[in-house]
Every structure is written in structure tokens, then in C-alpha cells.
Scaffold this motif. Structure first.
Motif, mmCIF file in Angstrom:
data_model
loop_
_atom_site.group_PDB
_atom_site.id
_atom_site.type_symbol
_atom_site.label_atom_id
_atom_site.label_comp_id
_atom_site.label_asym_id
_atom_site.label_seq_id
_atom_site.Cartn_x
_atom_site.Cartn_y
_atom_site.Cartn_z
ATOM 1 N N LEU A 37 0.806 -1.206 -0.002
ATOM 2 C CA LEU A 37 -0.138 -0.161 0.144
ATOM 3 C C LEU A 37 1.019 1.254 0.029
ATOM 4 O O LEU A 37 1.896 1.372 0.738
ATOM 5 C CB LEU A 37 -0.988 -0.045 1.186
ATOM 6 C CG LEU A 37 -1.906 1.051 1.577
ATOM 7 C CD1 LEU A 37 -2.752 1.462 0.479
ATOM 8 C CD2 LEU A 37 -2.547 0.858 2.896
ATOM 9 N N SER A 45 0.821 5.791 -0.813
ATOM 10 C CA SER A 45 -0.332 6.882 -1.110
ATOM 11 C C SER A 45 0.010 7.826 -1.786
ATOM 12 O O SER A 45 1.252 8.471 -1.554
ATOM 13 C CB SER A 45 -0.921 7.346 0.390
ATOM 14 O OG SER A 45 -1.756 8.129 0.437
ATOM 15 N N SER A 67 -4.521 10.198 -2.560
ATOM 16 C CA SER A 67 -5.234 9.036 -2.457
ATOM 17 C C SER A 67 -4.350 7.701 -2.280
ATOM 18 O O SER A 67 -3.235 7.698 -2.755
ATOM 19 C CB SER A 67 -5.945 8.783 -3.839
ATOM 20 O OG SER A 67 -6.643 7.416 -4.011
ATOM 21 N N ASP A 68 -5.025 6.744 -1.664
ATOM 22 C CA ASP A 68 -4.285 5.464 -1.416
ATOM 23 C C ASP A 68 -3.950 4.744 -2.692
ATOM 24 O O ASP A 68 -4.825 5.164 -3.726
ATOM 25 C CB ASP A 68 -5.036 4.552 -0.606
ATOM 26 C CG ASP A 68 -4.885 4.766 0.881
ATOM 27 O OD1 ASP A 68 -4.191 5.760 1.147
ATOM 28 O OD2 ASP A 68 -5.430 4.048 1.779
ATOM 29 N N MET A 84 -3.145 0.966 -4.274
ATOM 30 C CA MET A 84 -3.174 -0.336 -3.705
ATOM 31 C C MET A 84 -2.801 -1.238 -4.721
ATOM 32 O O MET A 84 -3.098 -1.107 -6.009
ATOM 33 C CB MET A 84 -4.650 -0.591 -3.136
ATOM 34 C CG MET A 84 -4.770 0.035 -1.817
ATOM 35 S SD MET A 84 -6.589 0.022 -1.326
ATOM 36 C CE MET A 84 -7.189 1.397 -2.241
ATOM 37 N N CYS A 103 5.058 10.114 -0.945
ATOM 38 C CA CYS A 103 4.064 9.030 -0.742
ATOM 39 C C CYS A 103 3.722 9.137 0.935
ATOM 40 O O CYS A 103 4.711 9.418 1.556
ATOM 41 C CB CYS A 103 4.801 7.633 -0.973
ATOM 42 S SG CYS A 103 3.969 6.158 -0.136
ATOM 43 N N GLU A 123 2.154 7.067 2.786
ATOM 44 C CA GLU A 123 1.511 5.690 3.384
ATOM 45 C C GLU A 123 2.933 4.952 3.804
ATOM 46 O O GLU A 123 3.860 4.659 2.791
ATOM 47 C CB GLU A 123 0.779 4.815 2.609
ATOM 48 C CG GLU A 123 0.190 3.582 3.503
ATOM 49 C CD GLU A 123 -0.783 3.989 4.147
ATOM 50 O OE1 GLU A 123 -1.818 4.996 3.699
ATOM 51 O OE2 GLU A 123 -0.740 3.737 5.621
ATOM 52 N N CYS A 157 5.405 2.611 3.676
ATOM 53 C CA CYS A 157 5.789 1.252 2.828
ATOM 54 C C CYS A 157 7.016 0.708 2.706
ATOM 55 O O CYS A 157 7.308 0.071 1.913
ATOM 56 C CB CYS A 157 5.292 1.899 1.229
ATOM 57 S SG CYS A 157 6.280 3.056 0.990
#
Ligand code: HEC
Ligand code: CU
Length: 316
Positions: free
Chosen positions: A145, A147, A157-158, A160, A181, A183, A185
Motif C-alpha cells: 500500500l 499513497s 489517495s491510497d 493499492m 508517498c 503511506e 511502505c
């Protein structure tokens, strides 16, 4: 609210959608300020006013409820929440519905870089868009995941694996903006920092024709290879220092090195092997390392591959 320079809370507004989002944000923040003042002001005032004065004072007051006050502090916040919801929902719908005819760019996230793929088939590691035209990004991840976030555009937005998500924006004027990014990761998560290049319509067409990230004029292959090494995020997993182990092995002394794969096969790191390692990393996994290398098939073209290998050859 028109605020091209940015404010204490928010970065500059660089897309057509930024202003409406910032207005909503300012509205919610203003309500917060007012309620912060009321609640903390009353907390301090009432704790002083009703503090215990005598040792035999009862803890419970004999004041009964007040219908007027209770009605007011229920109804007013409720109405404010309804306004926030309706306003927020309208902005949400607008921000999530790309205008018809928006230019589509496909985005692939992977540890730890982005690949932007255009309608003519070319792929870049930074994003290139024209000013004054709606652009829709259709995004997917190759691994975990991620983002996608461009603060100046108020777009987030994510991203995926096995699922498409999208955002859209219309950049106001030529310039450069940051992509993050957001998220977590993995180890080099912060290395997914890239740039959106907003170009004028004419410049965009001209650059696209030439290839956005073609070999820069006057640059020799070794220097270009070095640029590509960071552009494609190889640096997140491969050091240039002798023997230094990151997620993958160091590039120092790689060309011509003899090694063993996880399957116990011997190999010599020649052009063929390096090309295969980059395009089909699972074909031969280096012994002692996790099969963590993403494929760069469709992203790195022949010229770029040659430049990367030319650069690797100098590392000894
Ligand atoms: C997410 C981490 C990661 C990224 C990003 C990455 N690699 Fe790798 N790479 C690895 C790992 C782990 C290995 C060792 C396991 C294997 O062979 O798959 C490896 C192996 C290799 C090898 C073989 C090394 C040897 O000693 O035999 C080459 C060549 C290589 N990578 C090139 C690249 C290039 C060029 C890039 C950038 C375009 C890149 N890698 C990006 C993780 C990564
Ligand atoms: Cu990420």
C-alpha cells in the motif's frame, strides 16, 4: 479563498480545486477556534468560581438542569455538523469526479518509486502535465500500500495492489510541485519523493514528442546512468560503496563479479545478467538476499539500460 502563496496551515494553491477545499478547511478551523475558546475558557472560569472553599463543603451542587441551555448546546453544534457534512460532501463529490475528457495518465507505485505512463506509451519517473487542463491519474501498486500526495494540488489517495484508485486535478500555471508517498511502505518510504512538472501547453507537446525523460542533451551515458540510478530509486536498495549491504547488494564491483544464486547456480554479472536482473529479477535471485527487487519492465528502455550498465562499469 484565494491564497496562491499558501498560509500558516496550508501550502500554496496550485490547482483549480485547491480554493474550494481551503474554504471548507478554514470554516472547520474557525469553528474549532471558537469552541476551543468557549470550552477551555469555561473550564478555567468554572473551576475557579466553584472551587472548594470550606472543609465541610458538599461535593455535589444542588443546581438542576436547564432546558434552554441543554437545547442550545445540542442544537447549535448539531446544525454546525450538518453544515460541515453537506458542504464537505459536495466538495468531496466534486474532487472525486474527474471532468469528462480529462487527460488520463496511469500511475504505478512500487517500492520505492513511481512510474507515470502516458497515452503514447512512454513512462517517466517524475510526473509531467500541461497547465490549464484537467488530468486524471489512474493508480495501482505493484507491491504494498502506497499513497499518492501532492499537497499543492490538494490531491491525495491510497494506491493499492489489485485495485485501481484515481484522483484528478487541473494545474493552474507552469511550475514544479512535490509528490510524496504518505503511506509508510517500508524502509525507504521517504525516498518516494518526486516532482510534478507543470508545463505550458506548447512546451508540453514539444517535450512529449521528444520524450519527457529522454537522454538530456550533452550528457554522456555514464552521467546519465548515474541520474537514472536515483531517478528509478535503485539507490534505495543498492549502495555504491564497496560491500555495503542495503536491501540488495552494492553495485560496487558488480560488473564482471562472480556470484551464486539462491538456487545454487553460479553466474557472472555480465550485460545479459544485469539486464535480466532488472527486467526479471525473480529469474536469478542472489544468494543471501530476499527476492525483494521489483521488475522495471516497460519502464527502462534500451538506451537507459545501456546508460545504467555504463555507469555500473565505472564502479570499481
Ligand atoms: C526494493 C528494493 C530494490 C530496488 C528499488 C532495486 N533493487 Fe535491484 N535488487 C534488490 C535485491 C533485494 C536484490 C538481490 C536479490 C535478487 O537478485 O533479486 C537485487 C539485485 C539486483 C541486481 C543483481 C545484483 C547482483 O549482485 O547480482 C542488479 C543488477 C540490480 N538489482 C539492479 C537494480 C537496478 C538497476 C535498480 C533500479 C533501476 C534496482 N536494482 C532497484 C532490490 C532492489
Ligand atoms: Cu510508498
Amino acid at each position: 479563498m484565494d491564497n496562491k502563496a499558501g498560509s500558516f496551515w496550508l501550502p500554496p494553491q496550485a490547482s483549480t480545486n485547491a480554493a474550494e477545499l481551503d474554504e471548507l478547511f478554514a470554516f472547520v478551523m474557525d469553528i474549532n477556534y471558537v469552541f476551543f475558546a468557549i470550552i477551555f475558557g469555561m473550564t478555567v472560569y468554572l473551576s475557579v468560581k466553584y472551587r472548594r472553599r470550606r472543609a465541610d463543603q458538599m461535593a455535589t451542587s444542588d443546581v438542576d438542569h436547564s432546558l434552554l441551555w441543554e437545547g442550545a448546546w445540542t442544537f447549535i453544534p448539531l446544525m454546525l455538523c450538518v453544515v460541515m457534512f453537506v458542504w464537505g460532501f459536495r466538495v468531496f463529490l466534486h474532487q472525486n469526479t474527474a471532468p469528462e475528457g480529462a487527460m488520463q495518465i496511469n500511475v504505478t507505485a512500487q517500492k520505492w518509486s513511481w512510474a507515470f505512463n502516458y497515452d503514447d506509451g512512454q513512462t517517466t519517473s517524475d510526473l509531467y502535465v500541461p497547465a490549464g487542463r484537467p488530468v486524471k491519474l489512474v493508480m495501482k501498486s505493484k507491491d504494498v500500500l502506497h499513497s499518492f500526495y501532492v499537497p499543492d494540488f490538494r490531491v491525495k489517495s491510497d494506491v493499492m495492489p489489485n485495485r485501481y484508485t484515481s484522483v484528478w486535478f487541473e494545474a493552474l500555471a507552469p511550475g514544479q510541485h512535490r509528490i510524496y508517498c504518505t503511506e509508510y511502505c517500508g524502509k525507504q518510504h521517504s525516498g518516494m519523493y518526486r516532482t510534478v512538472h507543470v508545463l505550458s501547453e506548447e512546451e508540453y507537446a514539444a517535450k512529449k514528442q521528444k520524450g519527457f525523460e529522454g537522454k538530456p542533451e550533452g550528457l554522456d551515458p555514464v552521467a546519465w546512468g548515474k541520474q537514472l540510478y536515483t531517478k528509478y530509486g535503485c539507490n534505495a536498495c543498492h549502495s555504491l560503496k564497496e560491500g555495503e549491504r542495503l536491501v540488495g547488494p552494492s553495485f560496487w564491483g558488480l560488473v564482471g563479479r562472480e556470484g551464486v544464486t539462491a538456487a545454487g547456480e553460479k553466474y557472472v554479472a555480465d550485460e545479459q545478467y544485469i539486464n535480466e536482473s532488472i527486467m526479471e529479477p525473480m529469474a536469478k535471485v542472489v544468494q543471501g538476499y530476499a527476492p525483494a527487487m521489483p521488475s522495471f519492465k516497460g519502464q527502462i528502455d534500451d538506451d537507459q539500460m545501456n546508460a545504467l550498465i555504463a555507469f555500473m562499469k565505472t564502479l570499481k
